[in-house]
Write a protein that holds these residues in place. Structure first.
Motif, short mmCIF file in Angstrom:
data_model
loop_
_atom_site.label_atom_id
_atom_site.label_comp_id
_atom_site.label_asym_id
_atom_site.label_seq_id
_atom_site.Cartn_x
_atom_site.Cartn_y
_atom_site.Cartn_z
N GLY A 285 0.83 -1.19 0.00
CA GLY A 285 0.00 0.00 0.00
C GLY A 285 0.86 1.25 0.00
N PHE A 286 0.32 2.34 -0.55
CA PHE A 286 1.07 3.60 -0.57
C PHE A 286 0.14 4.75 -0.19
N GLY A 287 -0.50 4.59 0.97
CA GLY A 287 -1.35 5.65 1.50
C GLY A 287 -0.54 6.61 2.36
N ARG A 288 -1.23 7.34 3.23
CA ARG A 288 -0.56 8.35 4.07
C ARG A 288 0.50 7.73 4.97
N HIS A 289 0.15 6.62 5.61
CA HIS A 289 1.10 6.00 6.53
C HIS A 289 2.27 5.39 5.78
N ALA A 290 1.98 4.78 4.65
CA ALA A 290 3.07 4.16 3.87
C ALA A 290 4.03 5.21 3.34
N GLU A 291 3.53 6.40 3.02
CA GLU A 291 4.43 7.47 2.56
C GLU A 291 5.44 7.82 3.65
N GLU A 292 4.98 7.86 4.89
CA GLU A 292 5.89 8.14 6.00
C GLU A 292 6.88 7.00 6.19
N VAL A 293 6.39 5.77 6.06
CA VAL A 293 7.26 4.60 6.21
C VAL A 293 8.37 4.62 5.16
N THR A 294 7.98 4.82 3.89
CA THR A 294 8.98 4.81 2.82
C THR A 294 9.94 5.99 2.94
N ARG A 295 9.46 7.13 3.41
CA ARG A 295 10.34 8.28 3.59
C ARG A 295 11.41 7.97 4.64
N GLU A 296 11.00 7.30 5.72
CA GLU A 296 11.95 6.95 6.77
C GLU A 296 12.91 5.86 6.31
N LEU A 297 12.40 4.87 5.58
CA LEU A 297 13.27 3.82 5.06
C LEU A 297 14.30 4.41 4.11
N SER A 298 13.85 5.33 3.28
CA SER A 298 14.77 5.98 2.35
C SER A 298 15.82 6.79 3.10
N LYS A 299 15.39 7.45 4.17
CA LYS A 299 16.32 8.22 4.98
C LYS A 299 17.41 7.34 5.59
N GLN A 300 17.02 6.14 6.02
CA GLN A 300 17.97 5.23 6.66
C GLN A 300 18.74 4.38 5.66
N GLY A 301 18.45 4.55 4.38
CA GLY A 301 19.19 3.78 3.37
C GLY A 301 18.81 2.32 3.32
N ILE A 302 17.60 1.99 3.75
CA ILE A 302 17.12 0.60 3.75
C ILE A 302 16.42 0.33 2.42
N PRO A 303 16.86 -0.66 1.65
CA PRO A 303 16.20 -0.95 0.36
C PRO A 303 14.78 -1.47 0.57
N THR B 220 8.65 9.82 -7.00
CA THR B 220 9.47 9.25 -5.93
C THR B 220 10.67 8.47 -6.43
N GLY B 221 10.51 7.75 -7.53
CA GLY B 221 11.59 6.90 -8.02
C GLY B 221 11.75 5.62 -7.22
N TYR B 222 10.78 5.33 -6.32
CA TYR B 222 10.86 4.12 -5.52
C TYR B 222 10.65 2.88 -6.40
N LEU B 223 11.30 1.80 -6.03
CA LEU B 223 11.02 0.53 -6.68
C LEU B 223 9.62 0.11 -6.29
N HIS B 224 8.82 -0.31 -7.26
CA HIS B 224 7.45 -0.68 -6.94
C HIS B 224 6.94 -1.77 -7.88
N VAL B 225 5.92 -2.45 -7.39
CA VAL B 225 5.24 -3.50 -8.14
C VAL B 225 3.77 -3.12 -8.23
N SER B 226 3.23 -3.18 -9.42
CA SER B 226 1.83 -2.84 -9.63
C SER B 226 0.98 -4.09 -9.49
N GLY B 227 0.08 -4.11 -8.50
CA GLY B 227 -0.77 -5.28 -8.32
C GLY B 227 -1.37 -5.32 -6.93
N ASP B 228 -2.15 -6.36 -6.68
CA ASP B 228 -2.84 -6.56 -5.41
C ASP B 228 -1.92 -7.33 -4.46
N ALA B 229 -1.65 -6.75 -3.29
CA ALA B 229 -0.74 -7.38 -2.33
C ALA B 229 -1.28 -8.69 -1.78
N THR B 230 -2.59 -8.93 -1.91
CA THR B 230 -3.15 -10.21 -1.44
C THR B 230 -2.86 -11.34 -2.42
#
Length: 364
Positions: free
Chosen positions: A144-162, A180-190
């Motif tokens: 997911g890439f909602g409000r909370h996920a945006e914060e998660v990815t921002r922090e992961l990016s800050k810490q250099g975690i792939p 963003t340039g983030y690596l991503h997969v288009s599809g249903d996570a389930t």
């Protein structure tokens, strides 16, 4: 871009039908583009070869003259005939022109469409992303890439975690690719196939932020089966579902509303403390990093000895915030007499340069 990347890309184009089904699901649009492109090229080659062989057999022309005659006929450029045509040759040429009206025109228009609208560039960009995801190991997957996920990815990016993001909404996918340039997969996570596309079997952790707890449970069960050692952090949208999420296999449950309430309540009587931690988290990309490090990863001289005896604090040059005992309990601000047992974990924080120096000189 290295030449071997282009080589792998073109090898991918010709080997796509043999790609694993779960990999092809992620790239259905790419597969369709590749199939159209290959079909167009195949038509071009087939028509050129057919015309060349026909003129060689019918008019006894040289291979080059036959090839040239075929090209100017298919392209309908109106050049003079390079070889004299007999009645049979003219009949053959007429059929070649008729076929050209359909097949050759389709091939040229298809190739022009792919290149003119940036389809080939998008194809290569998506292949490059797939290639990067395939090489990841020990990474984090964010569902997911909602409000909370945006914060998660921002922090992961800050810490250099792939990390890799899984999202299915077209608007958010476009934002992921363009902004963003983030690596991503288009599809249903389930979908287990989508989880495999994101490298779930090689991942170290999974962060689930889907807005529906029933979907979160389904992702947890699928991910746990695919990777039993995975650390799963899941958002709980309702407090009543937290227990079910943990029973499904989640290691950590996070309730954003509860955290937000605690934050606001703390501001009532301890605003300076809250502002201090807010400052730590907003000092800039990568300025402050908290890490929990297993003691058995430290050099042997620090294991089985007290912090004071081993001179760990002096050598570390980083504040030891806490020590986690094997039973899961934390010792805050551990005294110098605390013995660092291999089964323990220490919590330290500092900037990236300090953490790099720590790993280089105090860890093996």
């Amino acid at each position: 871009m290295h030449l071997h990347t282009y080589f792998r890309f073109f090898s991918y184009l010709f080997s796509l039908p043999r790609v694993q089904p779960e990999h092809r699901k992620r790239f259905e649009r790419i597969a369709l583009t590749v199939q159209r492109l290959r079909l167009a090229v195949l038509f071009l080659l087939a028509m050129t070869l057919l015309g060349t062989i026909g003129y060689v057999l019918i008019e006894k022309a040289t291979w080059f003259d036959a090839y040239y005659m075929t090209i100017i006929t298919l392209a309908s450029v109106g050049f003079d005939e390079v070889i004299p045509l007999s009645m049979a040759g003219r009949v053959f040429t007429s059929f070649l022109i008729i076929f050209n009206l359909g097949l050759f025109t389709y091939a040229i228009s298809t190739i022009a469409h792919v290149f003119a609208e940036g389809g080939f560039a998008k194809l290569f960009a998506e292949y490059t992303m797939l290639d990067k995801i395939r090489t990841l190991k020990g990474h984090t997957i964010v569902c997911g890439f909602g409000r909370h996920a945006e914060e998660v990815t921002r922090e992961l990016s800050k810490q250099g975690i792939p990390f890799v993001v899984i999202e299915q909404h077209p608007e958010k996918i476009r934002d992921l690719g363009e902004y963003t340039g983030y690596l991503h997969v288009s599809g249903d996570a389930t979908d287990e196939a989508i989880l495999k596309e994101a490298g779930i079997e090689r991942a170290a952790s999974l962060v689930i932020t889907l807005p529906d707890d029933s979907h979160n449970i389904f992702v947890i069960i699928s991910a746990r089966q695919l990777n039993p050692a995975l650390r799963i952090i899941c958002r709980a949208n309702m407090e009543a579902h937290a227990t079910k999420l943990r029973k499904a296999g989640a290691d950590h449950i996070v309730m954003p509303e509860r955290i937000g309430g605690f934050y606001m309540a703390t501001l009532v009587n301890k605003p300076d403390l809250v502002e201090f931690f807010t400052l730590l988290s907003n000092m800039g990309p990568g300025n402050i990093v908290f890490e929990e490090i297993p003691v058995h990863h430290l050099l042997a001289q620090y294991q089985g000895r007290s912090i004071e005896e081993s001179r760990f604090s002096t050598d570390c040059r980083l504040p030891i915030v806490a020590i986690r005992r094997p039973d899961g309990q934390y010792i805050l601000n551990p005294p110098p007499q605390t013995v660092l047992q291999p089964a323990m974990r220490i919590v330290v924080f500092g900037n990236p340069e300090q953490m790099t120096r720590f790993r280089e000189h105090l860890m093996h």
